[in-house]
Motif scaffolding. Sequence first.
Motif, PDB file in Angstrom:
ATOM      1  N   GLY B  35       0.817  -1.222   0.000  1.00 46.30           N
ATOM      2  CA  GLY B  35       0.000   0.000   0.000  1.00 46.30           C
ATOM      3  C   GLY B  35       0.845   1.263   0.000  1.00 46.30           C
ATOM      4  N   PRO B  36       1.713   1.444   1.041  1.00 41.91           N
ATOM      5  CA  PRO B  36       2.552   2.657   1.049  1.00 41.91           C
ATOM      6  C   PRO B  36       3.588   2.686  -0.059  1.00 41.91           C
ATOM      7  CG  PRO B  36       3.013   1.259   2.964  1.00 41.91           C
ATOM      8  CD  PRO B  36       1.794   0.701   2.299  1.00 41.91           C
ATOM      9  N   LYS B  37       4.085   1.513  -0.460  1.00 38.13           N
ATOM     10  CA  LYS B  37       5.070   1.507  -1.557  1.00 38.13           C
ATOM     11  C   LYS B  37       4.430   1.997  -2.856  1.00 38.13           C
ATOM     12  CE  LYS B  37       8.125  -2.134   0.144  1.00 38.13           C
ATOM     13  NZ  LYS B  37       8.471  -3.564   0.066  1.00 38.13           N
ATOM     14  N   LEU B  38       3.229   1.529  -3.131  1.00 36.13           N
ATOM     15  CA  LEU B  38       2.523   1.974  -4.345  1.00 36.13           C
ATOM     16  C   LEU B  38       2.197   3.465  -4.250  1.00 36.13           C
ATOM     17  CD1 LEU B  38       0.169  -1.107  -4.823  1.00 36.13           C
ATOM     18  CD2 LEU B  38       1.989  -0.400  -6.386  1.00 36.13           C
ATOM     19  N   PHE B  39       1.882   3.925  -3.029  1.00 32.83           N
ATOM     20  CA  PHE B  39       1.626   5.358  -2.849  1.00 32.83           C
ATOM     21  C   PHE B  39       2.876   6.170  -3.192  1.00 32.83           C
ATOM     22  CE2 PHE B  39       2.111   9.075  -0.030  1.00 32.83           C
ATOM     23  CZ  PHE B  39       1.025   9.833  -0.435  1.00 32.83           C
ATOM     24  N   ASP B  40       4.035   5.741  -2.681  1.00 30.99           N
ATOM     25  CA  ASP B  40       5.279   6.474  -2.974  1.00 30.99           C
ATOM     26  C   ASP B  40       5.560   6.480  -4.477  1.00 30.99           C
ATOM     27  OD1 ASP B  40       5.656   7.085  -0.320  1.00 30.99           O
ATOM     28  OD2 ASP B  40       7.081   5.464   0.057  1.00 30.99           O
TER      29      ASP B  40
END
Lengths: 190, 92
Positions: B35-40
Amino acid sequence: MDSLEALGRVVTVLDDLGIEHMLVGAFSSNAYGVARATKDADFVVACDAGAVLRVADALGEEYRLDRQMQFETITNTVRNVITHVSTGFDIELFRLSDDPHHQERFRRRRRGMVGGLAQGVWIPTAEDVVVQKLRWHRDKDLGDIRNVIAVRSGELDWEYIRRWAGTHGTLELLEQMVASLPKLDFLDDD
Amino acid sequence: MSQFDEQTLDLQRSIFRSKIAKAKRATMAQNLADGPKLFDQSMRLMRDAIRTEHPEFSDAQIQGEVRRRLRIAKRIDDASIYQDAGTIDGQP
């Protein structure tokens, strides 16, 4: 610091302050369904406003607390938003409410590990993810529900889901969604 | 239903099945981290797109535009569900 590290720092602070918590929202549907980008991490926290201020203090200058609170009108919960400034990643803290399903969801939570983080996080069960997202039923929630049901087909406690959906008046929506899913029998051979 | 519609529906179902099969193979730890990796990743793409559209922008201006777009997305997400409930410290 990237968004995952920013999340890890929040978990550490909550643990250090002894605040019971659970990661909900898109993170929880990612855990059981199909991972998608999420611009925030939603935590349910069992604490009062003073504790939220202590969390913000402990996180330090890399994070900014929005002093404005919001009231979530479907389940009557209060939200505070803390932004990790350099990444723009939001941490949303929802105070645990008296809502009967929220209380049961919190009791049933389980510990899960996050790739790249040393500490685990508390997350709701897959059934409680479906029940809660049915209540919100925004477009993105419906997509998440479809994915969780499809990925976890055969593992879900449907009696539990249907009981709460009946209580919340979302049973018809649930049945429509289940009926709309393509057949996935071939996946059982994996 | 026309032949074109049927083919489109078949394609949608095929993509969905493929997506589900891939997700079933991933671990919970991977999914939680994604989730956060895709956001970054999406933020990097947004910054690059803004830089291409506005080559005259400084890094600070690009970051300001990113924040503005995130605020818009949040307002859209929140519109149907949230109401303001005062400030956390009771101050105006």
